[in-house]
Write an enzyme that holds these catalytic residues in place. Structure first.
Site: not given
Ligand code: NAP
Length: 283
Positions: A71, A107
């Site tokens: 990420k 997220d």
């Protein structure tokens, strides 16, 4: 699903990737809105990340989710990064916009929306976050953006807890400190307790990041793990009738935001939940 020469390709890159629920969610979602698209998982080792990202352009892959451990590292290979992803320092969604690779993070919204859906008030509350990895960062940013009063971060690696607490303090102006797991025994009350470690995740389901005596101090307990559905950590909350939530809503919400970024439309969460229930992924 009818795969043909016009099928658009989407997917997820990470390592390991075998247990991801994302292919089931997104393939069900594509079917539900009648899109000729397919979503597959790619097991990408760190040394192959750059080639994998170049491959998105070369192969005309339309969109990619990014998971552990890529990420953060993936950001340097993208052409554009959204402000939110910059703030979090991580990208979990890539959109291939006619050859321009755009990076987003869903997220944080996935997490904050799940709190909103369950009427959990964050404003003015004191929160304790267990963990200081990528998910803990998204949780800390999410709580900060929704008006939390203070955050304590406990993590096995003290240095990572210090880095994250400094990051939140300096970038979001929230009263945020790092503590040890032992320090948590001294607290009298915790408004919001979040497990953002991977401790207790399948197959290690007999582990909890903290003991029952810490969980009982909390008024609301959130475990962002979704497999198993009820971790040992959450079972402590359940035993003491403390309000609690697992990570499934966060997972579905972040997936829905990625889906919208790629396709311009949302999927119907209930339709997807029903499909996953039929496949026995959700009880
Ligand atoms: P990560 O960056 O690898 O971080 C892992 C965290 O767990 C670190 O804080 C690590 O502590 C801690 N940890 C791991 N093993 C431990 C152990 N044996 N004892 C104590 N602490 C330990 O992973 P992540 O991306 O943050 O993911 C963490 C969890 O969140 C995973 O279970 C993942 O499935 C879940 N998650 C859920 C969602 C959702 O949508 N529901 C989204 C993202 C992630 P150290 O720093 O000391 O190593």
């Amino acid at each position: 699903m009818h795969v043909n020469a016009k099928t658009d390709i989407y997917g997820i890159i990470g390592h390991p990737i075998g247990h991801s629920l994302s292919p089931f969610i997104h393939n069900a979602a594509f079917e539900s809105v009648n899109l000729n698209s397919v979503y597959v998982s790619f097991d990408v080792h760190e040394e192959n990340l750059k080639d994998a990202i170049l491959g998105i352009k070369a192969l005309g892959i339309k969109g990619i989710n990014v998971t552990v451990p890529h990420k953060e590292n993936v950001m340097k290979y993208l052409d554009y990064i959204s402000d939110e992803a910059k703030l979090i320092g991580a990208v979990n969604t890539i959109k291939n916009n006619n050859g321009i690779l755009e990076g987003y993070n869903t997220d944080v919204t996935g997490f904050t929306e799940s709190l909103k859906e369950h009427d959990i008030v964050v404003e003015g509350k004191n929160a304790v976050i267990l963990g200081a990895g990528g998910a803990a960062r998204a949780v800390a940013v999410g709580l900060s953006l929704t008006g939390v009063k203070s955050i304590m971060i406990a993590n096995r690696s003290k240095e990572k807890a210090r880095n994250l607490s400094n990051y939140i303090k300096n970038n979001l102006g929230i009263n945020c400190i790092d503590v040890t797991y032992d320090d948590l025994n001294e607290l009298e009350e915790i408004d919001i307790l979040v497990n953002a470690t991977s401790v207790g995740m399948s197959p290690n389901i007999n582990l909890s990041p903290v003991d029952e005596n810490v969980v009982v101090k909390a008024k609301f307990v959130y475990d962002i793990i979704y497999n198993p559905e009820k971790t040992l950590f959450l079972s402590y909350a359940e035993k003491h009738k403390i309000r609690n939530l697992n990570g499934f809503d966060m997972l579905i919400n972040q997936a829905n935001h990625s889906f919208k970024i790629w396709t311009g439309v949302n999927f119907n969460k209930n339709i997807i939940l029903n499909i996953l229930k039929k496949k026995d992924f959700v009880k």
